[in-house]
Motif scaffolding. Structure first.
Motif, mmCIF file in Angstrom:
data_model
loop_
_atom_site.group_PDB
_atom_site.id
_atom_site.type_symbol
_atom_site.label_atom_id
_atom_site.label_comp_id
_atom_site.label_asym_id
_atom_site.label_seq_id
_atom_site.Cartn_x
_atom_site.Cartn_y
_atom_site.Cartn_z
ATOM 1 N N HIS A 162 0.818 -1.202 0.000
ATOM 2 C CA HIS A 162 0.000 0.000 0.000
ATOM 3 C C HIS A 162 0.860 1.263 0.000
ATOM 4 O O HIS A 162 1.897 1.335 0.660
ATOM 5 N N GLN A 163 0.387 2.255 -0.758
ATOM 6 C CA GLN A 163 1.021 3.571 -0.822
ATOM 7 C C GLN A 163 -0.026 4.619 -0.455
ATOM 8 O O GLN A 163 -1.229 4.398 -0.611
ATOM 9 N N TRP A 164 0.422 5.788 0.003
ATOM 10 C CA TRP A 164 -0.530 6.840 0.321
ATOM 11 C C TRP A 164 -1.345 7.238 -0.903
ATOM 12 O O TRP A 164 -2.504 7.652 -0.794
ATOM 13 N N SER A 165 -0.751 7.089 -2.068
ATOM 14 C CA SER A 165 -1.455 7.455 -3.299
ATOM 15 C C SER A 165 -2.621 6.519 -3.613
ATOM 16 O O SER A 165 -3.420 6.805 -4.507
ATOM 17 N N ASP A 166 -2.730 5.402 -2.878
ATOM 18 C CA ASP A 166 -3.850 4.478 -3.080
ATOM 19 C C ASP A 166 -5.168 5.069 -2.577
ATOM 20 O O ASP A 166 -6.244 4.573 -2.940
ATOM 21 N N PHE A 167 -5.093 6.090 -1.733
ATOM 22 C CA PHE A 167 -6.275 6.570 -1.030
ATOM 23 C C PHE A 167 -6.596 8.021 -1.397
ATOM 24 O O PHE A 167 -5.767 8.738 -1.927
ATOM 25 N N VAL A 175 -6.066 11.478 8.302
ATOM 26 C CA VAL A 175 -5.463 10.426 9.121
ATOM 27 C C VAL A 175 -4.025 10.775 9.495
ATOM 28 O O VAL A 175 -3.611 10.605 10.643
ATOM 29 N N ARG A 176 -3.259 11.288 8.546
ATOM 30 C CA ARG A 176 -1.845 11.569 8.827
ATOM 31 C C ARG A 176 -1.678 12.720 9.812
ATOM 32 O O ARG A 176 -0.710 12.747 10.583
ATOM 33 N N GLU A 177 -2.618 13.650 9.810
ATOM 34 C CA GLU A 177 -2.544 14.744 10.774
ATOM 35 C C GLU A 177 -2.760 14.233 12.190
ATOM 36 O O GLU A 177 -2.091 14.663 13.136
ATOM 37 N N ALA A 178 -3.696 13.289 12.347
ATOM 38 C CA ALA A 178 -4.012 12.771 13.681
ATOM 39 C C ALA A 178 -3.056 11.662 14.119
ATOM 40 O O ALA A 178 -2.761 11.527 15.314
ATOM 41 N N PHE A 179 -2.601 10.867 13.146
ATOM 42 C CA PHE A 179 -1.745 9.715 13.472
ATOM 43 C C PHE A 179 -0.535 9.719 12.541
ATOM 44 O O PHE A 179 -0.441 8.900 11.612
ATOM 45 N N PRO A 180 0.401 10.634 12.762
ATOM 46 C CA PRO A 180 1.526 10.798 11.832
ATOM 47 C C PRO A 180 2.435 9.586 11.716
ATOM 48 O O PRO A 180 3.159 9.458 10.717
ATOM 49 N N ASP A 181 2.407 8.687 12.689
ATOM 50 C CA ASP A 181 3.300 7.534 12.644
ATOM 51 C C ASP A 181 2.703 6.327 11.932
ATOM 52 O O ASP A 181 3.398 5.333 11.708
ATOM 53 N N PRO A 183 1.540 3.994 8.961
ATOM 54 C CA PRO A 183 1.892 3.833 7.554
ATOM 55 C C PRO A 183 0.636 3.629 6.702
ATOM 56 O O PRO A 183 -0.464 3.432 7.235
ATOM 57 N N PRO A 184 0.779 3.652 5.384
ATOM 58 C CA PRO A 184 -0.379 3.429 4.512
ATOM 59 C C PRO A 184 -1.089 2.103 4.766
ATOM 60 O O PRO A 184 -2.307 2.011 4.629
ATOM 61 N N ALA A 185 -0.324 1.072 5.137
ATOM 62 C CA ALA A 185 -0.931 -0.237 5.392
ATOM 63 C C ALA A 185 -1.935 -0.173 6.536
ATOM 64 O O ALA A 185 -2.919 -0.920 6.557
ATOM 65 N N ALA A 186 -1.707 0.723 7.496
ATOM 66 C CA ALA A 186 -2.637 0.857 8.617
ATOM 67 C C ALA A 186 -3.942 1.485 8.162
ATOM 68 O O ALA A 186 -5.026 1.108 8.641
ATOM 69 N N LEU A 187 -3.866 2.432 7.241
ATOM 70 C CA LEU A 187 -5.093 3.021 6.710
ATOM 71 C C LEU A 187 -5.879 1.975 5.916
ATOM 72 O O LEU A 187 -7.110 1.899 6.017
#
Length: 237
Positions: A162-167, A175-181, A183-187
């Protein structure tokens, strides 16, 4: 005396808006979301066709309000259920969230259909989305459940490339603002958790599950237990 008149007018307006929304949901119950019509509501209320437009300028505005109300009531309920569990009880919070979704859906089947069923024909949502705040809260709630479980989900951390560009960019930014640590796989995992929570509920709401089992609650609970276990958590029995 002058100070009381605006207050009374505001109360009457609020009562009329509440009645309009209640009739809209009744129309939806009887004929589906496509049956919602400002003119039909006006007839039901013995109101002129032009008068109702002083409350909702368009059918889309009414539907947007209904979606926002429904979505907010759902998120309020699941957040309360989650927060009744200790913050360090990741498994318990997942089970509580999922159970609250099912309980809300069974109590509000038309609301569930409105926000998770087929799109309303001809409806154009505003650019910000029909329920931006509630949607954001739901998104962050699910991401938070996964964030708490992520350290335990070793078998899932490398699943999928998974990449951030998938979403969707808006989802990623939220999501990244609230949970910066995370990875894309977690989303990706958060979306999969969402799917597992809603899958059996949708079958039940749309009448597909009833003919197959007399114990849908037991089946759903087993699914939530398995979900928690798949995340490396040890849920209560």
């Amino acid at each position: 005396m002058d100070e009381q008149i605006p207050g009374r007018r505001a109360r009457l307006r609020a009562q009329t808006i509440a009645e309009i929304k209640a009739i809209a949901l009744k129309l939806m119950t009887d004929g589906g979301a496509d049956a919602i019509s400002l003119r039909a509501i006006a007839r039901e209320m013995a109101m002129s066709g032009s008068a109702i437009y002083s409350y909702f300028e368009t059918r889309d505005a009414l539907i947007t309000t209904l979606i926002n109300d429904v979505y907010t009531s759902l998120v309020d309920q699941v957040e309360a259920a989650r927060d009744a569990c200790p913050p360090d009880d990741a498994a318990g919070r997942i089970l509580a969230w999922g159970q609250a979704v099912r309980e809300w859906a069974l109590a509000n089947p038309e609301g569930f259909r409105l926000i998770y069923g087929d799109p309303v024909a001809g409806y154009q949502a505003p650019e910000t989305g029909p329920a931006p705040e509630a949607a954001k809260r739901a998104c962050l709630g699910l991401a938070g459940l996964v964030a708490a479980a992520w350290p335990h989900a070793e078998n899932l951390q490398s699943t999928g490339d998974h990449q951030w560009s998938d979403f969707a960019p808006t989802l990623v930014a939220t999501v990244r603002e609230a949970f910066p640590d995370l990875p894309p796989a977690a989303l990706a995992l958060a979306l999969r958790v969402w799917g597992r929570m809603h899958g059996l509920i949708a079958l039940e709401i749309y009448g597909h599950l009833g003919p197959q089992t007399r114990e849908p609650a037991k089946l759903y609970h087993a699914e939530m237990l398995d979900l928690a276990k798949s995340l490396g958590l040890k849920p209560p029995k």
